[in-house]
Design a protein around this motif. Structure first.
Motif, PDB file in Angstrom:
ATOM      1  N   UNK A 186     -11.669 118.966 -14.189  1.00  0.00           N
ATOM      2  CA  UNK A 186     -11.873 120.141 -13.335  1.00  0.00           C
ATOM      3  C   UNK A 186     -11.185 121.357 -13.943  1.00  0.00           C
ATOM      4  N   UNK A 187     -11.707 122.539 -13.626  1.00  0.00           N
ATOM      5  CA  UNK A 187     -11.063 123.783 -14.080  1.00  0.00           C
ATOM      6  C   UNK A 187     -10.495 124.586 -12.921  1.00  0.00           C
ATOM      7  N   UNK A 188     -10.790 124.154 -11.707  1.00  0.00           N
ATOM      8  CA  UNK A 188     -10.195 124.750 -10.504  1.00  0.00           C
ATOM      9  C   UNK A 188      -9.851 123.607  -9.561  1.00  0.00           C
ATOM     10  N   UNK A 189      -8.858 123.809  -8.687  1.00  0.00           N
ATOM     11  CA  UNK A 189      -8.491 122.747  -7.744  1.00  0.00           C
ATOM     12  C   UNK A 189      -9.478 122.660  -6.581  1.00  0.00           C
ATOM     13  N   UNK A 190      -9.421 121.553  -5.849  1.00  0.00           N
ATOM     14  CA  UNK A 190     -10.287 121.385  -4.666  1.00  0.00           C
ATOM     15  C   UNK A 190      -9.934 122.395  -3.584  1.00  0.00           C
ATOM     16  N   UNK A 191      -8.642 122.706  -3.470  1.00  0.00           N
ATOM     17  CA  UNK A 191      -8.195 123.670  -2.460  1.00  0.00           C
ATOM     18  C   UNK A 191      -7.531 124.848  -3.159  1.00  0.00           C
ATOM     19  N   UNK A 192      -7.932 126.067  -2.762  1.00  0.00           N
ATOM     20  CA  UNK A 192      -7.326 127.268  -3.334  1.00  0.00           C
ATOM     21  C   UNK A 192      -7.117 128.281  -2.223  1.00  0.00           C
ATOM     22  N   UNK A 193      -5.961 128.906  -2.177  1.00  0.00           N
ATOM     23  CA  UNK A 193      -5.688 129.907  -1.163  1.00  0.00           C
ATOM     24  C   UNK A 193      -6.682 131.058  -1.311  1.00  0.00           C
ATOM     25  N   UNK A 194      -7.153 131.563  -0.167  1.00  0.00           N
ATOM     26  CA  UNK A 194      -8.290 132.483  -0.187  1.00  0.00           C
ATOM     27  C   UNK A 194      -8.041 133.751  -0.988  1.00  0.00           C
ATOM     28  N   UNK A 195      -6.752 134.193  -1.055  1.00  0.00           N
ATOM     29  CA  UNK A 195      -6.479 135.400  -1.821  1.00  0.00           C
ATOM     30  C   UNK A 195      -6.661 135.201  -3.328  1.00  0.00           C
ATOM     31  N   UNK A 196      -6.856 133.923  -3.740  1.00  0.00           N
ATOM     32  CA  UNK A 196      -7.028 133.636  -5.169  1.00  0.00           C
ATOM     33  C   UNK A 196      -8.409 133.054  -5.489  1.00  0.00           C
ATOM     34  N   UNK A 197      -9.339 133.140  -4.520  1.00  0.00           N
ATOM     35  CA  UNK A 197     -10.679 132.575  -4.723  1.00  0.00           C
ATOM     36  C   UNK A 197     -11.405 133.213  -5.907  1.00  0.00           C
ATOM     37  N   UNK A 198     -11.128 134.476  -6.141  1.00  0.00           N
ATOM     38  CA  UNK A 198     -11.827 135.185  -7.213  1.00  0.00           C
ATOM     39  C   UNK A 198     -10.953 135.381  -8.456  1.00  0.00           C
ATOM     40  N   UNK A 199      -9.937 134.531  -8.586  1.00  0.00           N
ATOM     41  CA  UNK A 199      -9.000 134.688  -9.712  1.00  0.00           C
ATOM     42  C   UNK A 199      -9.441 133.965 -10.977  1.00  0.00           C
ATOM     43  N   UNK A 200     -10.598 133.332 -10.924  1.00  0.00           N
ATOM     44  CA  UNK A 200     -11.104 132.683 -12.132  1.00  0.00           C
ATOM     45  C   UNK A 200     -10.593 131.275 -12.325  1.00  0.00           C
ATOM     46  N   UNK A 201     -11.033 130.673 -13.420  1.00  0.00           N
ATOM     47  CA  UNK A 201     -10.645 129.302 -13.716  1.00  0.00           C
ATOM     48  C   UNK A 201      -9.217 129.226 -14.231  1.00  0.00           C
ATOM     49  N   UNK A 202      -8.619 128.054 -14.069  1.00  0.00           N
ATOM     50  CA  UNK A 202      -7.296 127.813 -14.614  1.00  0.00           C
ATOM     51  C   UNK A 202      -7.407 127.658 -16.139  1.00  0.00           C
ATOM     52  N   UNK A 203      -6.320 127.973 -16.824  1.00  0.00           N
ATOM     53  CA  UNK A 203      -6.256 127.846 -18.283  1.00  0.00           C
ATOM     54  C   UNK A 203      -5.480 126.573 -18.622  1.00  0.00           C
ATOM     55  N   UNK A 204      -5.949 125.848 -19.628  1.00  0.00           N
ATOM     56  CA  UNK A 204      -5.301 124.598 -20.028  1.00  0.00           C
ATOM     57  C   UNK A 204      -4.886 124.686 -21.491  1.00  0.00           C
ATOM     58  N   UNK A 205      -3.617 124.387 -21.739  1.00  0.00           N
ATOM     59  CA  UNK A 205      -3.145 124.405 -23.122  1.00  0.00           C
ATOM     60  C   UNK A 205      -2.002 123.415 -23.280  1.00  0.00           C
ATOM     61  N   UNK A 206      -1.625 123.162 -24.518  1.00  0.00           N
ATOM     62  CA  UNK A 206      -0.587 122.184 -24.813  1.00  0.00           C
ATOM     63  C   UNK A 206       0.764 122.642 -24.276  1.00  0.00           C
TER      64      UNK A 206
END
Length: 427
Positions: A215-235
């Motif tokens: 997944x790139x976003x969680x199942x639950x996200x606070x509404x003020x961050x709904x439009x904040x885009x996908x999470x970034x994954x790195x080492x």
């Protein structure tokens, strides 16, 4: 209850209606029970269903997950048969753990358990409570086979353990004690179940607030961050620097009780941690030893790389760490500390540690393994929101944990007070 401090075979705490009943009586276990026997010495062939078969782990966990055939059952119980009202007691490992049989179905036991047959002389629930007393536990430990691993008591020694009984033949005082402790056990069980529910809720909430594998976003996200885009994954190595602890050697030459000594933070100190916060240590080392170790400060995060490997703790004290720890530094531009603490202890991260260290003979993790894990990353503001929610739940869990521990401590005090425990007991 009334206090009785006379040096007689009477308890410190006694219900008022029994205060004039006189001294208690001491007997051997085989004098009050008509029979004490162990289970089968042969490990039977397990079946998918049939007659339940209990060993120590079943009694401690309460699981009914082993079954044997009726033929094996009849063979194992040809001489003795456990029945409702009897007491099961463990005789290997955590010896002296007991349970009153309150069911009517047929079952068989392994040799690691023993059955104390019920008797008109004692109330089974009373005797089960007495088995938990410090007096009895000290005695059964003293009679164990000292060189046996795990701890073990043979049947003859078990039969010769001492039992204390109130003097009334109608067993009313026994029943009153058993009723009091049983009621407290029910409260402890209920509060422990609440704690379990809170911990399961925390685990589920953490899974929903963090993106899971694939997944790139969680199942639950606070509404003020709904439009904040996908999470970034790195080492891990892109965000955090690890510094390993070190130890002066031989370490025993540097232990001290002097007031000038400094905190020596070990993995074992985590047993007293609350919400992954280490507040105290058991040992200190000299300033000379500290020069050969690594200093850590209040508020820093340290990650265990051995034993309970992969768990991360925050320090409420300053001190020095050995090479069983990494200290995490230079992450502040990327992570909120409280969010990072929650993230690193989540199943998301723990599962990565296990996969990357699979196949190793020793259960530990190197800096290379930690650096190769993948961290999900979002804005500091969203991290703080997630951390705030989880930290609030942690406070509730901590309060519930303390409530359960207080109840257990109260029970321990009752067990000490409701049974005689003379100062001159040679146990």
């Amino acid at each position: 209850m009334s206090n009785n401090n006379e040096n007689k075979l009477v308890p410190k705490l006694r219900f008022p209606e029994f205060k004039n009943n006189g001294e208690w009586q001491e007997s051997l276990l085989n004098e009050v029970s008509p029979a004490i026997f162990d289970g089968t010495h042969q490990t039977p062939t397990y079946t998918d269903n049939g007659i339940p078969f209990f060993s120590v782990e079943n009694i401690i966990s309460g699981n009914k997950n082993k079954f044997i055939s009726r033929e094996d059952y009849l063979l194992a119980t040809s001489k003795n048969k456990p029945e409702k009202g009897d007491i099961i007691i463990t005789r290997i490992g955590n010896i002296g753990t007991s349970k009153v049989i309150d069911w009517v179905y047929e079952f068989s036991i392994y040799v690691t358990l023993a059955i104390v047959k019920q008797s008109p002389i004692f109330d089974s629930h009373y005797l089960h409570s007495y088995f938990q007393s410090s007096r009895y536990q000290k005695e059964i430990q003293s009679k164990s086979l000292l060189n046996a691993v795990p701890c073990k008591i043979n049947m003859d020694e078990l039969r010769r353990t001492k039992i204390l009984l109130p003097p009334d033949k109608e067993k009313k005082e026994q029943q009153k004690i058993a009723s009091c402790l049983s009621a407290l056990d029910k409260v402890i069980t209920a509060e422990s179940q609440k704690l379990d529910i809170l911990q399961v809720h925390k685990k589920g909430l953490l899974q929903n607030l963090l993106p899971q594998e694939g997944e790139t976003v969680p199942k639950f996200r606070f509404k003020e961050f709904h439009n904040s885009g996908e999470w970034v994954f790195d080492a891990f190595s892109e965000y955090i620097t690890l510094y390993r602890g070190s130890s002066p050697r031989p370490i025993q030459n540097f232990f001290t009780t002097d007031e000038l000594g400094v905190n020596w933070i070990k993995i074992g100190d985590t047993k007293n941690a609350d919400n992954f916060i280490i507040k105290q240590v058991e040992e200190r080392i000299t300033p000379e030893g500290a020069e050969k170790s690594r200093k850590v400060n209040v508020g820093e995060l340290i990650l265990a790389n051995s034993m309970s490997f992969g768990k991360t703790y925050q320090l409420a004290i300053e001190g020095y760490i050995y090479d069983g720890w990494f200290v995490l530094r230079e992450y502040e531009r990327h992570f909120d500390k409280q969010f990072l603490l929650q993230l690193l202890n989540s199943d998301y991260m723990q599962n990565q540690y296990k996969k990357l260290s699979a196949g190793g003979i020793v259960q530990n993790i190197s800096s290379d393994i930690v650096y190769n894990t993948i961290l999900p990353h979002i804005s500091i503001k969203e991290q703080q929101k997630i951390a705030s929610v989880l930290s609030s739940l942690d406070e509730i869990i901590s309060a519930q944990t303390q409530k359960v521990e207080s109840l257990k401590l109260h029970k321990k005090g009752l067990l000490q007070g409701l049974f005689p425990n003379l100062n001159n007991d040679n146990l």
